[in-house]
Design a protein around this motif. Structure first.
Motif, short mmCIF file in Angstrom:
data_model
loop_
_atom_site.label_atom_id
_atom_site.label_comp_id
_atom_site.label_asym_id
_atom_site.label_seq_id
_atom_site.Cartn_x
_atom_site.Cartn_y
_atom_site.Cartn_z
N ALA A 26 -85.71 -69.16 -47.98
CA ALA A 26 -86.69 -68.08 -48.21
C ALA A 26 -88.07 -68.50 -47.71
O ALA A 26 -88.75 -67.74 -47.03
CB ALA A 26 -86.73 -67.72 -49.69
N VAL A 31 -89.71 -64.90 -46.82
CA VAL A 31 -89.35 -63.85 -47.78
C VAL A 31 -89.16 -64.49 -49.16
O VAL A 31 -89.27 -65.71 -49.31
CB VAL A 31 -88.06 -63.11 -47.36
N THR A 32 -88.85 -63.67 -50.15
CA THR A 32 -88.60 -64.21 -51.49
C THR A 32 -87.13 -64.64 -51.61
O THR A 32 -86.28 -64.16 -50.85
CB THR A 32 -88.90 -63.17 -52.58
N GLN A 34 -85.18 -63.83 -53.85
CA GLN A 34 -84.43 -62.64 -54.25
C GLN A 34 -83.83 -61.91 -53.03
O GLN A 34 -82.70 -61.41 -53.09
CB GLN A 34 -85.40 -61.73 -54.98
N THR A 35 -84.58 -61.88 -51.94
CA THR A 35 -84.10 -61.20 -50.73
C THR A 35 -82.96 -61.98 -50.10
O THR A 35 -81.97 -61.39 -49.66
CB THR A 35 -85.27 -61.03 -49.73
N ALA A 38 -79.93 -61.29 -52.13
CA ALA A 38 -79.41 -59.94 -51.85
C ALA A 38 -78.67 -59.90 -50.51
O ALA A 38 -77.63 -59.26 -50.39
CB ALA A 38 -80.55 -58.93 -51.86
N ASN A 41 -75.30 -61.68 -50.81
CA ASN A 41 -74.34 -60.90 -51.59
C ASN A 41 -74.00 -59.55 -50.95
O ASN A 41 -73.29 -58.75 -51.54
CB ASN A 41 -74.87 -60.66 -53.01
N LYS A 43 -75.98 -57.08 -50.46
CA LYS A 43 -76.66 -55.95 -51.08
C LYS A 43 -77.84 -55.45 -50.26
O LYS A 43 -78.47 -54.46 -50.60
CB LYS A 43 -77.18 -56.36 -52.48
N TYR A 44 -78.18 -56.18 -49.24
CA TYR A 44 -79.31 -55.77 -48.40
C TYR A 44 -79.07 -56.23 -46.97
O TYR A 44 -78.71 -57.39 -46.74
CB TYR A 44 -80.61 -56.40 -48.95
N PRO A 46 -80.80 -57.17 -43.63
CA PRO A 46 -82.17 -57.53 -43.22
C PRO A 46 -82.60 -56.78 -41.96
O PRO A 46 -81.76 -56.29 -41.20
CB PRO A 46 -82.07 -59.03 -42.94
N THR A 47 -83.89 -56.73 -41.75
CA THR A 47 -84.40 -56.14 -40.51
C THR A 47 -84.05 -57.10 -39.37
O THR A 47 -83.74 -58.27 -39.60
CB THR A 47 -85.93 -55.98 -40.56
N LEU A 50 -86.19 -60.31 -39.47
CA LEU A 50 -85.76 -61.32 -40.45
C LEU A 50 -84.45 -61.97 -40.01
O LEU A 50 -84.27 -63.18 -40.16
CB LEU A 50 -85.63 -60.69 -41.84
#
Lengths: 76, 152
Positions: A26, A31-32, A34-35, A38, A41, A43-44, A46-47, A50
């Motif tokens: 991170a 980034v954090t 948390q990102t 995510a 997992n 759940k997100y 990335p752009t 990133l």
């Protein structure tokens, strides 16, 4: 339209990079934690920016880290 | 699998709790100190103006104080600093939650204007406005928690 999903190998790559922590990745990608959690997992997604920063940390091409999968791929 | 709550999620829970407490105590205070004393005050526009003007800075100050206290307690208990930066995922979650809260407030605003169109008392309009503002704040925090947990 098919549902799409971006899979990644970040967890495995962190392990192979001297067990790099999520926090370390991170910090190096700006980034954090948390990102990173995510993304790992699924759940997100990335752009692109990133994703390239993550690829730069592991010194690998983008497609070795992220793979694009649709529902159609599973049916084949 | 162990589920950890991120600092952003903790802060959202705090903000949600703060919003509910502020709204509850402020409405209770105004009701007991103004409406019970003089029931006709609900038809006085300046009363509603004063109530709105006081509520907004009070809510901001209480939220800031709650966040400072939370940051101190969190540091003592977990030895973790609150994240100073907000990255792309956090910003996207904030955008989506703000979008939802705007829609909630717009619906409340239309209902408030509808009450005036239907010749209801001005108090109904102000109550709908203040309640829609509260619901907008709550829906924003609930949406944030949903996205932090479920992902984008």
């Amino acid at each position: 339209m098919s549902k799409c999903r971006i899979n990644n190998e970040i967890r495995k790559l962190r392990f192979l990079s001297n067990e790099m922590t999520q926090q370390e990745l991170a910090d190096r990608t700006g980034v954090t934690r948390q990102t990173i959690v995510a993304i790992e997992n699924g759940k997100y997604s990335p752009t692109l920016e990133l994703a390239f920063r993550i690829a730069e940390v592991f010194k690998l091409p983008l497609e070795d880290i992220f793979t694009y999968q649709t529902d159609d791929d599973g049916k084949k | 699998m162990k589920t950890t709550i991120s600092s952003h999620e903790k802060m959202t829970y705090l903000s949600l709790t703060g919003s509910i407490l502020i709204f509850f105590f402020y409405v209770r205070y105004v009701y007991l100190h103004s409406v019970v004393v003089n029931p006709d005050i609900v038809n006085d526009f300046s009363f509603w103006g004063r109530s709105f003007i006081v509520l907004i800075p009070v809510a901001i100050v209480v939220q800031i104080v709650l966040h400072i206290v939370f940051a101190i307690v969190n540091k003592i208990l977990t030895n973790e600093d609150l994240p100073a930066k907000s990255d792309e995922m956090v910003r996207l979650i904030e955008l989506k939650s703000i979008q939802l809260s705007h829609w909630v407030f717009v619906i409340g605003f239309f209902l408030a204007m509808g009450s005036i169109a239907l010749n209801m008392k001005p108090a109904v309009m102000f109550i709908l406005l203040i309640f829609s503002g509260f619901m907008a704040s709550i829906s924003s925090d609930v949406a944030k928690i949903y996205y932090y947990r479920k992902g984008l």
